[in-house]
Enzyme design. Structure first.
Site, PDB file in Angstrom:
ATOM      1  N   HIS A 130      -4.917 -13.440   5.182  1.00 29.25           N
ATOM      2  CA  HIS A 130      -4.391 -13.451   3.816  1.00 29.25           C
ATOM      3  C   HIS A 130      -4.023 -12.027   3.387  1.00 29.25           C
ATOM      4  O   HIS A 130      -4.386 -11.075   4.051  1.00 29.25           O
ATOM      5  CB  HIS A 130      -5.439 -14.024   2.852  1.00 29.25           C
ATOM      6  CG  HIS A 130      -6.712 -13.239   2.858  1.00 29.25           C
ATOM      7  ND1 HIS A 130      -7.698 -13.427   3.816  1.00 29.25           N
ATOM      8  CD2 HIS A 130      -7.152 -12.229   2.072  1.00 29.25           C
ATOM      9  CE1 HIS A 130      -8.683 -12.573   3.598  1.00 29.25           C
ATOM     10  NE2 HIS A 130      -8.381 -11.815   2.551  1.00 29.25           N
ATOM     11  N   HIS A 140      -0.301  -6.238   3.027  1.00 25.37           N
ATOM     12  CA  HIS A 140      -0.409  -6.492   4.463  1.00 25.37           C
ATOM     13  C   HIS A 140      -1.434  -7.593   4.683  1.00 25.37           C
ATOM     14  O   HIS A 140      -2.211  -7.922   3.791  1.00 25.37           O
ATOM     15  CB  HIS A 140      -0.832  -5.225   5.217  1.00 25.37           C
ATOM     16  CG  HIS A 140      -2.242  -4.822   4.913  1.00 25.37           C
ATOM     17  ND1 HIS A 140      -2.598  -4.156   3.758  1.00 25.37           N
ATOM     18  CD2 HIS A 140      -3.393  -5.017   5.609  1.00 25.37           C
ATOM     19  CE1 HIS A 140      -3.902  -3.957   3.755  1.00 25.37           C
ATOM     20  NE2 HIS A 140      -4.411  -4.468   4.872  1.00 25.37           N
TER      21      HIS A 140
END
Length: 170
Positions: free
Chosen positions: A29, A111
């Site tokens: 995630h 990211h």
């Protein structure tokens, strides 16, 4: 190709190059803000504050793989995510600061961590570095970001277990 499949495909390119803890693809995630230890009694107030976030859904491009802090001493392997994360992150910061959380000291870089690197043997370092270089600009796919979640992580010897406390739609 869905996000989980992309994650697994990229992880396979690195799996044999060193000792690393691969993040299960279904747990990968983008973290907008890490809260740390939170008193259970504050959760309702946090949820209420986060309800105020107003952000339109947006497209996320999964582009590039890289490492933190650098290829000479890699510790984290990540997939790059490009999209309208900044306005969402800024609102998360704003509303959580009202709840007493310190703003992040580092600049936000969207990211998704896909592995934590323990050791890359010297004999594999050239291949590791060239694999990172080959993937730094690859466009892997897109998906729509139309929600974010408040998650609780429980650390176990097998790795973290995530529980979604609340989903907020954009």
């Amino acid at each position: 190709m869905d996000f989980t499949h992309i994650v697994k495909e990229v992880q396979e390119n690195f799996r044999e190059l060193g000792k690393m803890k691969i993040v299960p693809a279904e747990l990968v995630h983008v973290t907008l803000k890490f809260l740390g230890e939170v008193d259970e009694g504050k959760i309702a107030d946090i949820e209420q504050s986060l309800e105020n976030i107003s952000c339109e859904p947006f497209q996320c491009l999964i582009k590039g793989a890289g490492v933190f802090p650098n290829v000479r001493k890699p510790r984290v392997l990540w997939l790059g995510t490009e999209g309208n994360f900044d306005p969402l992150h800024k609102q998360v910061e704003y509303y959580l600061e009202k709840e007493g959380f310190e703003p992040d000291s580092r600049e936000f870089t969207a990211h998704a961590t896909i592995a934590r690197i323990r050791h890359i043997p010297r004999s594999n370092m050239n291949q590791f570095t060239s694999t990172v270089k080959e993937m730094e600009d690859v466009e892997f796919g897109k998906f729509t970001v139309d929600n974010f979640r408040l998650k609780k992580s429980i650390l176990t010897p097998e790795g973290p277990v995530y529980e979604t406390l609340r989903q907020f739609n954009l």
